[in-house]
Design an enzyme around this catalytic site. Structure first.
Site, PDB file in Angstrom:
ATOM      1  N   MET A   1     -80.518  58.058 -29.749  1.00  0.00           N
ATOM      2  CA  MET A   1     -79.287  57.822 -30.493  1.00  0.00           C
ATOM      3  C   MET A   1     -79.184  56.380 -31.006  1.00  0.00           C
ATOM      4  SD  MET A   1     -78.446  60.867 -30.425  1.00  0.00           S
ATOM      5  CE  MET A   1     -76.809  61.434 -30.809  1.00  0.00           C
TER       6      MET A   1
ATOM      7  N   ASN B   1     -84.621  68.370 -24.571  1.00  0.00           N
ATOM      8  CA  ASN B   1     -85.717  68.635 -25.518  1.00  0.00           C
ATOM      9  C   ASN B   1     -87.020  68.026 -25.019  1.00  0.00           C
ATOM     10  OD1 ASN B   1     -85.015  70.118 -28.115  1.00  0.00           O
ATOM     11  ND2 ASN B   1     -83.240  68.761 -27.848  1.00  0.00           N
TER      12      ASN B   1
ATOM     13  N   HIS C   1     -82.379  67.703 -35.095  1.00  0.00           N
ATOM     14  CA  HIS C   1     -80.945  67.472 -35.325  1.00  0.00           C
ATOM     15  C   HIS C   1     -80.229  68.819 -35.206  1.00  0.00           C
ATOM     16  CE1 HIS C   1     -77.420  65.483 -36.987  1.00  0.00           C
ATOM     17  NE2 HIS C   1     -77.243  66.559 -37.737  1.00  0.00           N
TER      18      HIS C   1
ATOM     19  N   GLY D   1     -82.250  64.461 -22.146  1.00  0.00           N
ATOM     20  CA  GLY D   1     -83.682  64.749 -22.224  1.00  0.00           C
ATOM     21  C   GLY D   1     -84.070  66.212 -22.088  1.00  0.00           C
TER      22      GLY D   1
HETATM   23  C1  GAR Z   1     -79.880  67.473 -29.093  1.00  0.00           C
HETATM   24  O1  GAR Z   1     -78.950  68.491 -29.389  1.00  0.00           O
HETATM   25  C2  GAR Z   1     -80.421  66.858 -30.360  1.00  0.00           C
HETATM   26  O2  GAR Z   1     -80.559  67.789 -31.402  1.00  0.00           O
HETATM   27  C3  GAR Z   1     -79.352  65.856 -30.681  1.00  0.00           C
HETATM   28  O3  GAR Z   1     -79.002  65.297 -29.439  1.00  0.00           O
HETATM   29  C4  GAR Z   1     -79.192  66.277 -28.428  1.00  0.00           C
HETATM   30  C5  GAR Z   1     -80.054  65.667 -27.355  1.00  0.00           C
HETATM   31  O4  GAR Z   1     -80.122  66.515 -26.249  1.00  0.00           O
HETATM   32  N1  GAR Z   1     -79.821  64.867 -31.596  1.00  0.00           N
HETATM   33  C6  GAR Z   1     -79.088  64.336 -32.559  1.00  0.00           C
HETATM   34  O5  GAR Z   1     -77.912  64.605 -32.730  1.00  0.00           O
HETATM   35  C7  GAR Z   1     -79.809  63.353 -33.453  1.00  0.00           C
HETATM   36  N2  GAR Z   1     -79.084  63.115 -34.661  1.00  0.00           N
HETATM   37  P1  GAR Z   1     -81.272  66.340 -25.185  1.00  0.00           P
HETATM   38  O6  GAR Z   1     -81.237  64.862 -24.744  1.00  0.00           O
HETATM   39  O7  GAR Z   1     -80.883  67.250 -24.068  1.00  0.00           O
HETATM   40  O8  GAR Z   1     -82.574  66.701 -25.820  1.00  0.00           O
END
Ligand code: GAR
Length: 216
Positions: free
Chosen positions: A92, A16, A111, A14
């Site tokens: 995910m 982002n 992404h 989490g």
């Molecule tokens: C982030 O790097 C996001 O871009 C990626 O998962 C991570 C989540 O991090 N998303 C994907 O790969 C979607 N295809 P977070 O939970 O710390 O935000």
């Protein structure tokens, strides 16, 4: 003016989501986080959200007959909270076609690659294996195809000779945390125009939809 109500979907850490919550705490930010919903009860992001005073919910993907049934339950939770824009932040799960059609033009994803390169999982490893000198992240509208959909904005970073998955991920993640709050702001300000599958971001300075950060 009323703030845009945003629902954030997470599955894990989490970071982002935390960046978006942080941005929304500024009085002049035009969007508010109406809720954070996780498909996993143990997602660490849930505690970060509730500590920040944001409503949270868990809609488990388990126990549903199929993807669409789960998607409908998730959607019902978002609608119950009055969500107007759905923001995927490390969510995910692969949707059934129903979800992006139901929320057409109202669901975005971030992404960690410069799409259309490197879709799916282990994205930084894919970039390192390909030997690209530039990578980054992409915010795009969500359509039924995975990691596809009209691109709204990108942030680019260098790929360095001694990068590992972790160092590249961290460099990209710092840009994700800049880019996502910016795009959500544009949505809330009504700047995003969708024409024939292409995005125009109105009334922003030239080049605003591409961030470039050469810092290692
Ligand atoms: C982030 O790097 C996001 O871009 C990626 O998962 C991570 C989540 O991090 N998303 C994907 O790969 C979607 N295809 P977070 O939970 O710390 O935000």
């Amino acid at each position: 003016m009323a703030k845009l109500k945003v629902g954030i979907l997470i599955s894990g850490r989490g970071s982002n989501m935390a960046a978006l919550i942080g941005a929304s705490q500024a009085a002049d930010y035009p969007a508010e986080i109406a809720c954070v919903v996780s498909n996993k009860a143990d997602a660490p992001g849930l505690k970060i959200a509730s500590d920040a005073g944001v409503a949270t919910a868990v809609v488990s993907h388990r126990g549903h007959a199929d993807r669409e049934t789960f998607d409908r339950a998730l959607s019902a939770e978002l609608e119950r909270r009055g969500v107007e824009l759905v923001v995927l932040a490390g969510f995910m799960r692969i949707f059934s076609p129903w979800f992006p059609v139901h929320w057409a033009n109202r669901v975005i994803n971030i992404h960690p690659s410069l799409l259309p390169s490197f879709k799916g999982l282990n994205v930084q490893r894919q970039a390192l294996d390909a030997g690209v000198r530039l990578s980054g992240c992409t915010v795009h509208l969500v359509i039924p195809d995975l990691d596809a959909g009209p691109i709204i904005a990108q942030a680019a970073v260098p790929v360095l000779a001694d990068d590992t998955d972790d160092t590249l991920s961290a460099r990209i993640l710092r840009q994700e945390h800049r880019l996502y709050p910016l795009v959500v702001r544009w949505f809330a300000e009504g700047r995003i125009a969708i024409d024939d599958g292409r995005i125009e971001v109105r009334d922003v300075p030239p080049g605003a939809t591409l961030l470039f950060s050469p810092e290692p």
